[in-house]
Design an enzyme around this catalytic site. Structure first.
Site, PDB file in Angstrom:
ATOM      1  CB  ALA A  76      -0.906   0.034   1.258  1.00 15.42           C
ATOM      2  CG  ASN A 156      -4.169   3.161  10.218  1.00 14.99           C
ATOM      3  OD1 ASN A 156      -4.587   4.195   9.872  1.00 14.99           O
ATOM      4  ND2 ASN A 156      -3.011   3.061  11.066  1.00 14.99           N
ATOM      5  N   GLY A 205      -1.252  -7.017   0.624  1.00 13.08           N
ATOM      6  CA  GLY A 205      -1.314  -8.333   1.011  1.00 13.08           C
ATOM      7  C   GLY A 205      -1.202  -8.817   2.136  1.00 13.08           C
ATOM      8  CB  CYS A 328       3.288   3.249  10.268  1.00 20.66           C
ATOM      9  SG  CYS A 328       3.093   1.891   9.568  1.00 20.66           S
TER      10      CYS A 328
END
Length: 356
Positions: A76, A156, A205, A328
């Site tokens: 992404a 997210n 994925g 992240c």
């Protein structure tokens, strides 16, 4: 290793998922048996090329898009960079303004910051306490020089779902492109790419029980982007480099399984989320956030009552594994841009539980 010691339950699936065994088995032959370059004209190359074509069809079936609208990438983050940088560069003659949201993933925000340093004007929309944008503010922010709107499908960190179809109606009416980071939505929310109003969409994925290092950018045919990676002309010249056949095969298989097992997976996630909500509230360990708005059943945000997030997760680490937010930026929870933008109190007490 003492097999009597049970492993903790893994509740950090928004960060990454375990590869499905069926996906792994589909991939393995392409590492050592059918290892040919998909661009080669011999037998092994043809086998790899056909496997990639099959994967393209599997992804397209899940997203209800055309196979030639797919660009395979490394994930992404690369897809976001290609969509934003590539679209701005290819369409710079039409304007130099893009719109995004304060609560986007860092991959979007940092790309926008890069573009700002290149002279692009970026508007960062505010969100309300539930993390939702104002459609009126979005409409008002669009001007003659606006090229692109970038708004994620599912946040997210919080699981909050943006009104994607309504956003798509606005961008279509105002004749600007709409890019959507759908990393936390693909396989979890039914997506019809052609009916959504989205012009470009991406995902990875490894968020859907597929392998790390592979992802997709879906792009409508009329949308022009300038490639980031130049090479041998793969992906219609939009993403050069030798095809990573095993990973693409794994991505396709993961999408096939998501399509076949969508309802079963969703029902299981709803049940797990409901049980977890009851646990935290009945024990008075924490309060469930965002109960008044639409959220994905796969992500649960909790504000703890008597613990800071890091302390609680360490205390419970033998029982379950969760996170304090995005993988992240979870080490920097004190400054979580998502929670801060929503003016969430006690940011240090918020944990994210994400279900497979």
């Amino acid at each position: 290793m003492d097999q009597s010691i049970s492993e903790p339950i893994y509740y950090d699936n928004a960060s990454t998922t375990k590869v499905d065994e069926r996906v792994l088995q589909e991939m393995l032959p392409f590492f050592s048996q059918f290892y040919g370059n998909a661009s080669s004209s011999h037998k092994y190359g043809e086998i790899a090329s056909k496997a990639i074509a099959k994967s393209r069809a599997q992804v397209a079936t899940l997203l209800k898009c055309f196979e030639d609208e797919l660009i395979f990438t490394s994930g992404a983050t690369e897809s976001i960079n290609l969509a934003l940088k590539g679209y701005v560069e290819a369409n710079s003659h039409r304007g130099n303004h893009i719109i995004t949201v304060q609560t986007e993933h860092k991959a979007v925000l940092n790309t926008c910051e890069y573009l700002e340093n290149k002279g692009v004007e970026v508007t960062y929309l505010d969100v309300d306490e539930n993390g939702l944008i104002s459609l009126n503010e979005l409409n008002s922010a669009i001007k003659e020089t606006t090229l692109l709107v970038s708004i994620m499908f599912v946040n997210n960190e919080t699981g909050v779902i943006q009104p994607i179809s309504e956003i798509g109606k606005i961008t279509k009416r105002r004749e600007v492109a709409f890019f959507c980071d759908a990393t936390q939505a693909v396989g979890k929310i039914e997506i019809d790419f052609h009916l959504s109003g989205i012009d470009m969409l991406c995902f990875s994925g490894h968020k859907i029980k597929g392998p790390k290092g592979v992802g997709v950018l879906v792009k409508r045919e009329h949308i022009e982007v300038t490639p980031l990676i130049h090479g041998g002309g793969q992906e219609k010249g939009l993403r050069g480099g030798t095809y990573n056949t095993p990973l693409i095969v794994g991505l396709g298989k993961a999408c096939e399984l998501l399509k076949a097992e969508f309802s079963l997976n969703r029902e299981a996630a709803i049940s797990k989320k409901r049980d977890l909500e009851r646990y935290f509230e009945a024990t008075k360990i924490g309060k469930v956030n965002f109960k008044s708005v639409a959220t994905t059943p796969y992500i649960l945000s909790i504000t703890l009552n008597n613990y800071e997030a890091d302390e609680f997760l360490m205390l419970k680490s033998k029982e379950f594994l969760a996170s304090t937010g995005s993988a992240c930026s979870s080490r920097y929870i004190n400054s979580s841009h998502v929670l801060a933008a929503q003016k969430i109190p006690d940011i240090k007490k918020v944990i994210r539980i994400s279900i497979d």
